[in-house]
Design a protein around this motif. Structure first.
Motif, PDB file in Angstrom:
ATOM      1  N   THR A 142      45.237  14.337  63.829  1.00 29.74           N
ATOM      2  CA  THR A 142      43.928  13.922  64.780  1.00 29.74           C
ATOM      3  C   THR A 142      42.884  14.840  64.613  1.00 29.74           C
ATOM      4  N   TRP A 151      50.121   2.544  73.787  1.00 27.84           N
ATOM      5  CA  TRP A 151      51.119   1.770  72.754  1.00 27.84           C
ATOM      6  C   TRP A 151      52.022   2.172  73.662  1.00 27.84           C
ATOM      7  N   VAL A 184      51.376  -4.055  67.891  1.00 27.28           N
ATOM      8  CA  VAL A 184      51.209  -3.944  66.998  1.00 27.28           C
ATOM      9  C   VAL A 184      49.604  -3.568  66.776  1.00 27.28           C
ATOM     10  N   VAL A 185      48.653  -3.787  67.781  1.00 27.90           N
ATOM     11  CA  VAL A 185      47.854  -3.736  68.251  1.00 27.90           C
ATOM     12  C   VAL A 185      46.544  -2.639  68.292  1.00 27.90           C
ATOM     13  N   GLU A 200      49.716   0.357  68.307  1.00 31.98           N
ATOM     14  CA  GLU A 200      49.544   0.544  67.038  1.00 31.98           C
ATOM     15  C   GLU A 200      48.992   1.476  66.403  1.00 31.98           C
ATOM     16  N   LEU A 201      48.102  -0.141  65.591  1.00 33.44           N
ATOM     17  CA  LEU A 201      47.197  -0.162  64.446  1.00 33.44           C
ATOM     18  C   LEU A 201      45.769   1.074  65.312  1.00 33.44           C
ATOM     19  N   SER A 202      45.533   1.237  66.783  1.00 36.30           N
ATOM     20  CA  SER A 202      44.363   1.935  67.318  1.00 36.30           C
ATOM     21  C   SER A 202      45.244   3.191  66.804  1.00 36.30           C
ATOM     22  N   ARG A 256      47.144   4.560  64.600  1.00 40.40           N
ATOM     23  CA  ARG A 256      46.919   5.247  63.743  1.00 40.40           C
ATOM     24  C   ARG A 256      45.966   5.395  62.792  1.00 40.40           C
ATOM     25  N   THR A 257      45.054   4.455  63.363  1.00 38.94           N
ATOM     26  CA  THR A 257      43.075   5.064  63.347  1.00 38.94           C
ATOM     27  C   THR A 257      43.111   6.364  63.203  1.00 38.94           C
ATOM     28  N   ALA A 277      46.568   8.459  61.458  1.00 43.43           N
ATOM     29  CA  ALA A 277      46.114   8.592  60.027  1.00 43.43           C
ATOM     30  C   ALA A 277      47.544   9.931  59.214  1.00 43.43           C
ATOM     31  N   LYS A 312      57.773   4.015  64.129  1.00 40.54           N
ATOM     32  CA  LYS A 312      59.012   3.331  64.399  1.00 40.54           C
ATOM     33  C   LYS A 312      60.080   3.544  64.987  1.00 40.54           C
TER      34      LYS A 312
END
Length: 427
Positions: A51, A153, A213-214, A216-218, A220-221, A224, A231
């Motif tokens: 990050t 997460w 999922v929510v 993890e997406l936060s 990942r943002t 990146a 996983k």
């Protein structure tokens, strides 16, 4: 005939194996090295580093450091501004044309005001330190965002794992009820009740998976990074090490260092402005070569002069007052920030201590609930316990496991927040 086919098949396999060996030996090691590497398991430290590498501060950090070093070299130079060359020429060719000529070449050397050079060096040094402390403060802000997303997460993953365990237990009970229904030991209503527990567990799993999922997406943002495998990351990543008992002083905290260095820059600016009461004087050294008329001998003279500007007046007073005001404001802000960070440090330590006690209690409850689950499961199989009681005990055990898993994550998150309050980066 079959024996001949077997021998031919064996010979074919041997030949194919030999050809494959030869083909692999012909492949260069560089080609094999180009195979895609297996993604790494994501850790908190790796998430922070990935990050931070994407932040705008990192992109400009090298250029800013070069600028700070250039400023320090400029402050250490012999003159406040570059030396200037002056060239002039005078002739009467356009009017009388009697051959009068005059050529002058000189150097204009700016001079430091008394005390200006030393204070310029101190200011350049303070600005270099402020750049590094500002970078550390930016790292701490990024670390706070990463830590928050990371532990959200982990909470979601722990909830999903507990929900899946509850579903497995409900399905196992429902299968046992189905067998006993066929044997005539239980009624159809019991089967419906067991299937209802399975359906409720499935709904909990779906909700928990969506939360994963929510979260993890936060994360990942922020991260990146295609080389990180979310996983494959372990379900229990382990907590950061608790800070040492000696790490309680906040003077090394990045936020305080940034404010302290900003205050030092403001004070240095005020001190420099106090010396710059006028523009820089100039020393002029020149030589002149001239003749009055055509045919006369050339004459050469030398000139040494000093240019001293008048005082800056109200402009200087305004600049000095503004610099002093900035220094006073930053000093007051530094005191407030130190008090705030001290409160956050004490609160974070208290939360970590409380989370440790909660984890011990949750583990004890989970242990007792697990033992009770075993007792009632055995009695249910023997027909000594009814299904509602068995389902209730299973729900209590699942809730105890959920609280224990959540307590482990909360303790790890509390320790991480404690380290954040002390100004420590993720490990």
């Amino acid at each position: 005939m079959y024996r001949g086919k077997f021998i031919a098949h064996t010979r074919w396999r041997s030949t194919a194996g030999a050809l494959l060996t030869v083909a692999l030996s012909a492949v260069s090691p560089g080609v094999l090295a180009q195979a895609p590497a297996k993604p790494e398991r994501l850790t908190l430290s790796q998430a922070f580093e990935a990050t931070w590498a994407r932040q705008p501060e990192v992109a400009a950090l090298t250029a800013r450091r070069d600028a700070a070093r250039a400023q320090q070299r400029a402050a250490a130079s012999w003159t406040p501004e570059p030396v200037a060359v002056e060239l002039t020429g005078k002739t009467d060719r356009l009017n009388r044309n009697l051959g009068a000529r005059e050529y002058e070449a000189g150097l204009a050397i700016p001079l430091w005001l008394p005390g200006e050079r030393g204070r310029s060096q101190a200011l350049a040094q303070a600005e270099g330190l402020a750049l590094e402390s500002r970078t550390l403060a930016a790292q701490l802000r990024v670390a706070a965002s990463v830590r928050e997303a990371w532990w959200n997460w982990q909470r979601a993953r722990a909830e999903a794992a507990t929900a899946q365990g509850q579903l497995d237990s409900a399905q196992r009970i429902a299968a046992d009820v189905g067998k006993r229904l066929k044997a005539g030991d239980l009624a159809q209503a019991d089967q419906h009740q067991a299937d209802g527990a399975v359906a409720a567990a499935q709904a909990s799993v779906a909700q928990a998976d969506a939360a994963v999922v929510v979260a993890e997406l936060s994360l990942r943002t922020l991260v990146a990074s295609p080389t990180m495998d979310f996983k494959a990351s372990p379900a229990d990543p382990g907590a950061e090490a608790p800070p040492d008992a000696t790490v309680t002083d906040l003077d090394a905290h990045g936020e305080l260092l940034a404010l302290k260095d900003r205050a030092a820059v403001a004070e240095g600016t005020a001190a420099l402005a106090a010396t710059q009461t006028r523009a820089n004087p100039e020393l002029t050294v020149a030589t002149t070569r001239d003749r009055g008329l055509s045919g006369e001998a050339w004459q050469q003279t030398f000139t040494v002069g000093v240019r001293i500007p008048f005082g800056a007046g109200p402009r200087h007073d305004a600049r000095t007052a503004a610099a002093k005001a900035d220094a006073l404001e930053l000093q007051a802000q530094l005191n407030l920030e130190r008090a705030r960070l001290a409160g956050e440090r004490d609160a974070a330590k208290a939360r970590a201590d409380g989370a440790k006690l909660q984890l011990a209690a949750a583990n004890r409850r989970a242990q007792l609930a697990g033992e009770s689950r075993g007792f009632f499961d055995k009695s249910f199989r023997m027909g000594e316990t009814d299904l509602p009681t068995r389902l209730r005990i299973e729900a209590e055990a699942a809730e105890a496991d959920r609280q224990a898993a959540r307590a482990r994550i909360e303790l790890a998150a509390a320790i991480s927040a404690w380290r954040q309050a002390l100004g420590l980066l993720p490990q």
